[in-house]
Design an enzyme around this catalytic site. Structure first.
Site, mmCIF file in Angstrom:
data_model
loop_
_atom_site.group_PDB
_atom_site.id
_atom_site.type_symbol
_atom_site.label_atom_id
_atom_site.label_comp_id
_atom_site.label_asym_id
_atom_site.label_seq_id
_atom_site.Cartn_x
_atom_site.Cartn_y
_atom_site.Cartn_z
ATOM 1 N N CYS A 143 0.831 -1.206 0.000
ATOM 2 C CA CYS A 143 0.000 0.000 0.000
ATOM 3 C C CYS A 143 0.866 1.255 0.000
ATOM 4 O O CYS A 143 1.391 1.661 1.045
ATOM 5 C CB CYS A 143 -0.939 -0.002 1.199
ATOM 6 N N CYS B 168 -0.669 4.065 2.139
ATOM 7 C CA CYS B 168 -0.506 3.853 3.579
ATOM 8 C C CYS B 168 0.922 4.136 4.036
ATOM 9 O O CYS B 168 1.141 4.735 5.092
ATOM 10 C CB CYS B 168 -0.857 2.417 3.948
ATOM 11 N N ASP B 169 1.903 3.683 3.267
ATOM 12 C CA ASP B 169 3.273 3.637 3.756
ATOM 13 C C ASP B 169 4.271 4.507 2.995
ATOM 14 O O ASP B 169 5.461 4.496 3.313
ATOM 15 C CB ASP B 169 3.763 2.182 3.732
#
Length: 317
Positions: free
Chosen positions: A136, A139-140
């Protein structure tokens, strides 16, 4: 022993979507039964720091967020059970769910079984998920700030994620196993034009280095044409080779798209042959192939729960 109770609602899945649905249906006094499936907690259970979920200014560990949501759902009367769905009968009411050793019945069903990221299935990769290996970018990506990283894949998703990650990384290397990229020309051209992006075609990852340190230190790669092997010095590996919706149990029972994602109408209503299936709702990544975020999954879990409340009220519950 068989479960002789007919439940008002059964929820399949215990990720953000399923647990949010459990919290809402629990507060409506529907005593939801949550079947956790083969990936309890969903993808957040293998995620480390989550910084984009509202209400956590310092971020929260993915497993902690899931555990808190479980406690919250149980507080409102939800029952969580470790069980895997073997088969399901949606042709008569109440619906029948076969769990192997027992069959349970429910007046309504919320499908929140999610989608699993495709991995390379390397032992070193699996050991470093959440420690520099991720599926992701949204997300990261922030954690890759100031670092050299790699994106695995050759389709539009890989190009989109690579371009997004150029906001943070100093260099992004796109690694594709074949000579030809599956991405559309416009997306490929955008990636080629970006000064931070470079390409390795006909290349596979053989090992993620850094298992002992619990931190990605590089990738051992191999060119499939020349046979050359070497270490690519990167600090993150982002997988962009797609997701697999966990919808096999619903084959021929619910409309799905070409990739197996459940089709929904008006956000969470399921269909069969284009006709709405009363009492069956889907939420989260099982029907969301576009956003796949914890917060959007939670939002759709709320929608499904509210529709269940309305459905049961209309049917005398």
């Amino acid at each position: 022993m068989p479960d002789n109770i007919t439940h008002d609602v059964v929820i399949l899945g215990s990720g953000c979507a399923g647990l949010t649905a459990a919290i809402y249906t629990g507060r409506a006094n529907l005593k939801p039964l949550v079947l956790e499936g083969h990936e309890p907690g969903g993808q957040l259970s293998i995620t480390t720091l989550v910084e984009n979920f509202p209400g956590w200014p310092e971020g929260v560990q993915g497993p902690d967020l899931i555990e808190n949501m479980k406690k919250q759902s149980v507080r409102f009367g939800a029952e969580l059970r470790l069980a895997h769905l073997s088969s399901i009968d949606l042709t008569k009411r109440p619906f029948s769910l076969n769990l192997g050793k027992e069959t349970i019945h429910t007046r309504s069903l919320i499908i929140a079984s999610g989608a699993s990221a495709r991995w390379l299935n390397l032992p070193s990769e699996q050991a470093l998920i959440g420690h520099g290996v991720t599926s992701c970018a949204t997300c990261d990506g922030f954690f890759a700030s100031g670092k050299e990283i790699a994106v695995i894949g050759g389709g539009d998703t890989a190009m989109e994620e690579a371009l997004f990650l150029t906001r943070f990384a100093t260099k992004v290397t796109i690694i594709n196993r074949s000579e030809k990229f599956r991405a559309s020309k416009i997306m490929l051209d955008r990636a080629i034009a970006h000064p931070k992006v470079r390409f390795l075609s006909s290349t596979i990852v053989e090992e993620v280095i850094g298992v002992e340190e619990k931190d990605v230190k590089g990738l051992r790669v191999k060119n499939q044409v020349s046979g050359e092997q070497y270490v690519l010095p990167v600090a993150f590996m982002f997988l962009a080779i797609g997701h697999i919706p966990n919808a096999m149990a619903f084959k021929d029972l619910i409309d799905v798209d070409a990739d197996g994602y459940i089709k929904t109408r008006n956000n969470v209503f399921t269909t069969l042959n284009g006709e709405i299936i009363p009492g069956v709702f889907a939420c989260g990544d099982i029907q969301d192939r576009r956003y796949r975020q914890a917060i959007t999954a939670a939002g759709s879990g709320c929608m499904a729960a509210l529709e269940v409340e309305k459905y049961l009220e209309e049917h005398g519950r």
